[in-house]
Motif scaffolding. Structure first.
Motif, short mmCIF file in Angstrom:
data_model
loop_
_atom_site.label_atom_id
_atom_site.label_comp_id
_atom_site.label_asym_id
_atom_site.label_seq_id
_atom_site.Cartn_x
_atom_site.Cartn_y
_atom_site.Cartn_z
N HIS A 144 -9.28 72.66 -67.54
CA HIS A 144 -8.93 72.08 -66.23
C HIS A 144 -8.88 70.57 -66.37
N VAL A 145 -7.80 69.97 -65.90
CA VAL A 145 -7.64 68.52 -65.92
C VAL A 145 -7.52 68.00 -64.51
N SER A 146 -8.34 67.01 -64.16
CA SER A 146 -8.25 66.34 -62.86
C SER A 146 -8.95 65.00 -62.98
N ASN A 147 -8.90 64.22 -61.89
CA ASN A 147 -9.53 62.89 -61.95
C ASN A 147 -10.70 62.73 -60.99
N ALA A 148 -11.24 63.87 -60.50
CA ALA A 148 -12.42 63.86 -59.63
C ALA A 148 -12.23 63.04 -58.36
N GLY A 149 -10.97 62.94 -57.90
CA GLY A 149 -10.69 62.19 -56.68
C GLY A 149 -10.71 60.69 -56.84
N LEU A 150 -10.72 60.20 -58.06
CA LEU A 150 -10.75 58.76 -58.29
C LEU A 150 -9.39 58.11 -58.06
N GLN A 151 -8.31 58.91 -58.04
CA GLN A 151 -6.98 58.40 -57.75
C GLN A 151 -6.32 59.30 -56.71
N SER A 152 -5.18 58.85 -56.19
CA SER A 152 -4.58 59.52 -55.02
C SER A 152 -4.07 60.92 -55.32
N LEU A 153 -3.49 61.15 -56.49
CA LEU A 153 -2.98 62.47 -56.84
C LEU A 153 -3.99 63.18 -57.72
N ASN A 154 -4.46 64.37 -57.27
CA ASN A 154 -5.56 65.00 -57.99
C ASN A 154 -5.52 66.52 -57.91
N SER A 155 -4.34 67.14 -57.81
CA SER A 155 -4.29 68.60 -57.84
C SER A 155 -4.62 69.13 -59.23
#
Length: 204
Positions: free
Chosen positions: A178-189
């Motif tokens: 799973h790849v995401s940015n933990a809500g640190l940037q605007s796009l994070n699906s």
């Protein structure tokens, strides 16, 4: 180019095994190649292939289990395309332009440093099975509708099996990523993929 790199690393690591110390060493060095694709969905496609160096260190060994930590730099090559333009909602500024841009096929590079913990159980004299969990910071070079360009995290859960062939350990590792940015940037699906790694390692 990637195939040449893989071949060169294979030759280098294979030749280095002649200088490997005995099997009681706590440190192993190796190389993995893997590939995978997105979980089935109607919104997007995502396929990837990747190369990993890995360094294992044995923390503890008991009669039944072996516990290790893992440091694993990774270079990931992916292709991605938005299939469902309605994923970009009309309340999103410039949504028509974004739909047009995001629905084009994209090549993506990801630079990852995986840090993991591994629990291994021998099943035969020359074979073992293990479970692995890792998380690592990464940099992604292309923005998509699912993830902003820049900083993100790569999270992996894997089951694997290894076989000892003389001084070389051969590794097969199915895994979920799973790849995401933990809500640190605007796009994070983010992306969810199933993958499989093939690799080898040897004691230092």
């Amino acid at each position: 180019m990637c195939n040449k790199i893989f071949f060169i690393l294979t030759v280098v690591f294979s030749s280095m095994t002649f200088y490997a110390q005995d099997k009681t060493s706590k440190i192993e060095l190796g190389f993995n190649y893997g590939f995978g694709s997105e979980l089935k969905n109607d919104d997007y496609t995502y396929s990837n292939s990747y190369y990993k160096l890995h360094l294992y260190y044995t923390l503890k060994k008991t009669k039944r289990f072996k516990y290790e930590i893992l440091l694993q730099p990774e270079l990931n090559f992916a292709t991605h395309q938005l299939l469902n333009p309605n994923f970009v909602q009309p309340d999103d500024p410039n949504y028509i332009e974004k739909r047009e841009r995001y629905t084009k096929l994209k090549d993506i590079k990801e630079y990852v440093l995986n840090i993991g913990f591994l629990m291994r159980k021998p099943i035969f004299k020359k074979a073992s099975v293990y479970v692995l969990g890792s998380v690592g910071p990464m940099i992604i070079d292309t923005e998509t509708e699912r993830l902003s360009k820049g900083f993100a995290f790569s999270n992996v859960v894997a089951l694997g099996i290894t076989f000892k062939l003389n001084k070389i350990t051969v590794d097969v590792r199915p895994n979920f990523r799973h790849v995401s940015n933990a809500g640190l940037q605007s796009l994070n699906s983010g992306y969810d993929t199933t993958n499989i790694d093939f690799g080898f390692s040897f004691s230092l």
